[in-house]
Scaffold this motif. Structure first.
Motif, PDB file in Angstrom:
ATOM      1  N   SER A   1       5.478  43.609  13.511  1.00 36.65           N
ATOM      2  CA  SER A   1       6.318  42.910  14.480  1.00 36.65           C
ATOM      3  C   SER A   1       7.775  43.000  14.040  1.00 36.65           C
ATOM      4  O   SER A   1       8.100  42.757  12.879  1.00 36.65           O
ATOM      5  CB  SER A   1       5.838  41.469  14.602  1.00 36.65           C
ATOM      6  OG  SER A   1       6.910  40.598  14.508  1.00 36.65           O
ATOM      7  N   ARG A   2       8.656  43.369  14.973  1.00 37.09           N
ATOM      8  CA  ARG A   2      10.081  43.485  14.633  1.00 37.09           C
ATOM      9  C   ARG A   2      10.654  42.121  14.254  1.00 37.09           C
ATOM     10  O   ARG A   2      11.558  42.021  13.426  1.00 37.09           O
ATOM     11  CB  ARG A   2      10.860  44.052  15.826  1.00 37.09           C
ATOM     12  CG  ARG A   2      10.690  45.546  16.005  1.00 37.09           C
ATOM     13  CD  ARG A   2      12.005  46.176  16.505  1.00 37.09           C
ATOM     14  NE  ARG A   2      11.891  47.632  16.538  1.00 37.09           N
ATOM     15  CZ  ARG A   2      11.318  48.299  17.538  1.00 37.09           C
ATOM     16  NH1 ARG A   2      10.843  47.659  18.574  1.00 37.09           N
ATOM     17  NH2 ARG A   2      11.233  49.614  17.497  1.00 37.09           N
TER      18      ARG A   2
ATOM     19  N   ARG B   1       9.202  39.849  12.605  1.00 37.44           N
ATOM     20  CA  ARG B   1       8.887  39.620  11.194  1.00 37.44           C
ATOM     21  C   ARG B   1       9.838  40.369  10.290  1.00 37.44           C
ATOM     22  O   ARG B   1      10.297  39.865   9.273  1.00 37.44           O
ATOM     23  CB  ARG B   1       7.458  40.107  10.896  1.00 37.44           C
ATOM     24  CG  ARG B   1       6.383  39.161  11.288  1.00 37.44           C
ATOM     25  CD  ARG B   1       6.098  38.181  10.155  1.00 37.44           C
ATOM     26  NE  ARG B   1       5.352  37.032  10.640  1.00 37.44           N
ATOM     27  CZ  ARG B   1       4.038  37.043  10.798  1.00 37.44           C
ATOM     28  NH1 ARG B   1       3.333  38.108  10.494  1.00 37.44           N
ATOM     29  NH2 ARG B   1       3.436  35.973  11.253  1.00 37.44           N
TER      30      ARG B   1
ATOM     31  N   SER C   1      10.770  38.905  23.138  1.00 38.93           N
ATOM     32  CA  SER C   1       9.867  39.777  22.401  1.00 38.93           C
ATOM     33  C   SER C   1      10.657  40.968  21.883  1.00 38.93           C
ATOM     34  O   SER C   1      11.311  41.677  22.646  1.00 38.93           O
ATOM     35  CB  SER C   1       8.729  40.246  23.303  1.00 38.93           C
ATOM     36  OG  SER C   1       7.928  41.145  22.584  1.00 38.93           O
TER      37      SER C   1
ATOM     38  N   SER D   1       1.090  48.685  12.695  1.00 36.32           N
ATOM     39  CA  SER D   1       2.106  48.112  13.569  1.00 36.32           C
ATOM     40  C   SER D   1       2.670  46.859  12.935  1.00 36.32           C
ATOM     41  O   SER D   1       1.931  46.034  12.382  1.00 36.32           O
ATOM     42  CB  SER D   1       1.484  47.850  14.947  1.00 36.32           C
ATOM     43  OG  SER D   1       1.501  46.496  15.237  1.00 36.32           O
TER      44      SER D   1
ATOM     45  N   SER E   1       7.175  45.796  18.615  1.00 37.75           N
ATOM     46  CA  SER E   1       6.712  46.081  17.264  1.00 37.75           C
ATOM     47  C   SER E   1       7.062  47.510  16.885  1.00 37.75           C
ATOM     48  O   SER E   1       7.314  48.365  17.721  1.00 37.75           O
ATOM     49  CB  SER E   1       5.211  45.837  17.165  1.00 37.75           C
ATOM     50  OG  SER E   1       4.560  46.587  18.167  1.00 37.75           O
TER      51      SER E   1
ATOM     52  N   ASN F   1       8.825  34.091  15.997  1.00 34.07           N
ATOM     53  CA  ASN F   1       7.496  34.451  15.490  1.00 34.07           C
ATOM     54  C   ASN F   1       6.367  33.556  15.990  1.00 34.07           C
ATOM     55  O   ASN F   1       5.237  33.994  16.078  1.00 34.07           O
ATOM     56  CB  ASN F   1       7.493  34.400  13.963  1.00 34.07           C
ATOM     57  CG  ASN F   1       8.282  35.540  13.357  1.00 34.07           C
ATOM     58  OD1 ASN F   1       7.848  36.679  13.369  1.00 34.07           O
ATOM     59  ND2 ASN F   1       9.471  35.238  12.871  1.00 34.07           N
TER      60      ASN F   1
ATOM     61  N   ASN G   1       2.181  43.341   6.072  1.00 27.90           N
ATOM     62  CA  ASN G   1       2.473  42.180   6.911  1.00 27.90           C
ATOM     63  C   ASN G   1       2.588  40.916   6.067  1.00 27.90           C
ATOM     64  O   ASN G   1       3.387  40.033   6.364  1.00 27.90           O
ATOM     65  CB  ASN G   1       1.398  42.001   7.981  1.00 27.90           C
ATOM     66  CG  ASN G   1       1.781  42.719   9.260  1.00 27.90           C
ATOM     67  OD1 ASN G   1       2.932  42.658   9.685  1.00 27.90           O
ATOM     68  ND2 ASN G   1       0.834  43.410   9.854  1.00 27.90           N
TER      69      ASN G   1
END
Lengths: 289, 351
Positions: A140-141, A143, A128, A138, A131, A212, A15
């Motif tokens: 986040s898409r 990101r 949204s 997991s 993810s 984000n 991440n």
């Protein structure tokens, strides 16, 4: 304070890498302006904030997101052009620190203007992307998308700077401000174009930021100092350096936040920055002057 | 300490400032507390601004002074709240702590000749670091909500250095601090260090070549400036009886310090003071105008509160573009330009 070398630690690391993409893109525009015009826009993060509001309202107004994001790029590019013409140009010949301070005035102005126009509430664009789950981790898409766009943006800027006439002129003027005007380069025009491109990159980052983060008038204070740090740590004019610096800083933040409180991740990142500059004042990848 | 010789005009000015609270009591008795509060704020910030200008005038533009005032305020209050250490001891400890931090960051900067933009960004990182530490230590500092020094008795105590309920007393505490700030400024202005630093800010190599230890000189002024800001921050906390990471530390505080001095003028003794008067009156004046104007309030709603910052920001831009020497600097320059002309005319021998 449970910090083990397990799958969650790996998740934090990855991440951090994804966050690095966004931070590197944010630093890119500032790096260009700082490197070419030798001006620090203290209000850079506030330009991003303006772009975020622009994208937010364009999308809420019914435009498809991709159009709204494109509008955001144009909006911030124009704002940055205006900033250069109205605020920077009059003080370009005075003490360098004046240029930094004058944009500080713009920082206060933009923040207050945003508060008046949009209120102090946190605004969420309401998109949204969900993810992505790999093993037990997991991501986040949004990101991941930011990371990819950041890479593409950097590649595009690199191609522009090395493959076009204007790009070559920009690099040349960054190397020697006195000589290039004698070679027939209009430095006023180059500075304006550079500012607009820097703003455009900020606008691009703004389009990704809204996916984000929630928007609020003070969001610039949260990201601004980080962006400056990455810029200086990477070394001016070095895009690779900017990316590496963004990666290092975001690892401190991501790992620090997963093991301790968020602030400690940031605090250690700032401490690392100060110590690193004492050892390499020109930045990680900067040329020795 | 030899008593500084004061001109009659300066003496009259000081007397006038010293008598201000009595004038307030006489003419503005209804809202005495408010006006005294305003005066106290101006004097306390003037002291902090003067501390900053000691460095700023030599081209050392620090965005790190929010860190120093924050350290001053927090160390003092934390020592009092958790260890029962009286501020009489706590403040010196806090000042020493801030000075050490200033020297620790300053030394490598000056050795490596980190100047201009880089120095500003470096000190900005220091400010953020200190603010994050304050927020991170929320079990003690109250995090971003801030904290209060524990009241001692009725809140009026010499031992606990608490004087907030008595505004008259608070005024004279702030007044004494302000005088001390001006004294330090004058002392620096007349010292050899000032010439050394002036030279170093023009050309470091040339200054070093005539035997000036540039790093040492810069460190000395940094230590002094950091100490003053820490002292100012500590007293400010004692007066407000509340400290928060956004009111006395952090980037916002750093920028406010820099801009108030820029507006007032950093090369004149009263520049920072005028900057404090200007910024306080501006924000208070606008607040009063907005509060009393029904139209503005109905158009802007609660957002009207941001109007003063917007105007403030705009004015700063204009100041730096058109009046980079600040209010006092520009006035002094005007006077100086007017005077030699007269002298020259008088000295021209008749043809």
């Amino acid at each position: 304070m449970d910090c083990h070398l397990d799958i969650f630690f790996l998740e934090a690391l990855l991440n951090g890498l994804l966050l690095a993409g966004l931070l590197a893109l944010l630093a890119l525009g500032l790096n260009l302006v700082f490197g070419v015009i030798d001006v620090v826009w203290i209000c850079y993060a506030e330009l991003v904030m303006v772009g975020m509001y622009g994208v937010h309202y364009a999308y809420k107004g019914g435009l498809p997101f991709i159009v709204a994001a494109a509008l955001g790029i144009v909006l911030v590019a124009v704002a940055a052009g205006l900033l250069h013409v109205l605020v920077i140009r009059p003080v370009l010949e005075t003490a360098p620190i004046n240029q930094l301070l004058v944009t500080g005035g713009v920082l206060f102005f933009l923040q207050a203007a945003a508060t008046m126009a949009f209120g102090v509430e946190f605004k969420n664009i309401g998109i949204s992307l969900g993810s992505l789950n790999v093993l037990d981790m997991s991501f986040s898409r949004a990101r991941i998308l930011s990371f990819v766009v950041a890479l593409v943006g950097m590649l595009a800027l690199w191609l522009f700077l090395t493959r076009t006439y204007m790009g070559t002129a920009i690099r040349a003027i960054a190397q020697d401000r006195q000589i290039m005007p004698l070679m027939g380069v209009d430095s006023r025009r180059i500075y304006l174009v550079t500012s607009a491109i820097g703003g455009g990159l900020a606008g691009l980052a703004a389009g990704l930021m809204v996916l984000n983060y929630d928007i609020y008038p003070q969001i610039g204070l949260q990201f601004g100092p980080l962006i400056f740090m990455i810029c200086v740590l990477g070394g001016l004019g070095s895009m690779i350096g900017g990316f590496v610096a963004a990666f290092v800083i975001s690892q401190f933040i991501a790992v620090g936040s997963s093991c301790f409180h968020t602030e400690w991740g940031y605090a250690v990142a700032f401490l690392f920055f100060m110590i690193a500059i004492f050892f390499r004042p020109q930045g990680l990848f900067g040329a020795k002057s | 300490m030899s008593a500084p010789r004061l001109s009659p005009a300066a003496l009259a000015g000081l007397l006038a400032v010293a008598l201000l609270p009595w004038a307030v009591r006489l003419f503005l008795g209804d809202s005495e507390k408010y006006y005294l509060h305003l005066l106290i704020q101006i004097l306390l910030w003037s002291f902090i601004y003067t501390g900053w200008s000691l460095m700023g005038r030599f081209g050392l533009t620090s965005l790190g002074h929010g860190a120093f005032s924050g350290i001053g305020a927090y160390v003092t209050v934390l020592l009092w709240n958790f260890a029962g250490v009286s501020p009489w001891l706590g403040i010196p400890v806090a000042v020493v702590a801030a000075t050490i931090v200033g020297v620790l960051v300053g030394y490598p900067c000056f050795r490596l000749r980190i100047a201009g933009h880089y120095f500003a960004l470096m000190t900005l990182a220091l400010t953020e670091f200190v603010r994050l530490c304050i927020v991170g230590l929320r079990d003690y500092t109250g995090g971003s909500l801030g904290t209060q020094p524990k009241r001692y008795g009725d809140g009026l105590s010499l031992y606990a250095m608490q004087f907030e309920p008595d505004r008259m007393l608070s005024f004279y505490v702030a007044f004494a601090l302000w005088l001390f700030g001006l004294y330090v400024w004058r002392h620096v202005d007349r010292s050899m260090d000032r010439y050394a630093l002036d030279a170093a800010s023009q050309d470091e190599d040339a200054a070093a070549s005539v035997g000036i230890d540039v790093t040492r000189e810069k460190l000395k002024i940094t230590a002094l400036s950091a100490a003053m800001c820490a002292l100012g921050g500590a007293v400010f906390g004692q007066y407000q009886m509340y400290i928060g990471p956004d009111t006395i530390a952090g980037l916002g505080t750093s920028l406010n310090i820099v801009f108030a001095v820029v507006a007032g003028g950093m090369w004149a003794m009263l520049g920072p003071t005028v900057g404090a008067v200007f910024t306080q009156l501006l924000s208070e004046g606008l607040r009063v105008v907005i509060q009393s104007s029904g139209i503005l309030k109905s158009v802007l709603g609660s957002a009207a509160l941001a109007l003063d910052s917007a105007i403030y920001g705009l004015l700063l831009v204009l100041f730096i573009i058109y009046m980079p020497k600040g209010i006092v600097g520009t006035l002094l320059e005007r006077r100086r330009q007017a005077r030699p002309a007269r002298v020259a005319r008088a000295e021209t021998p008749p043809a």
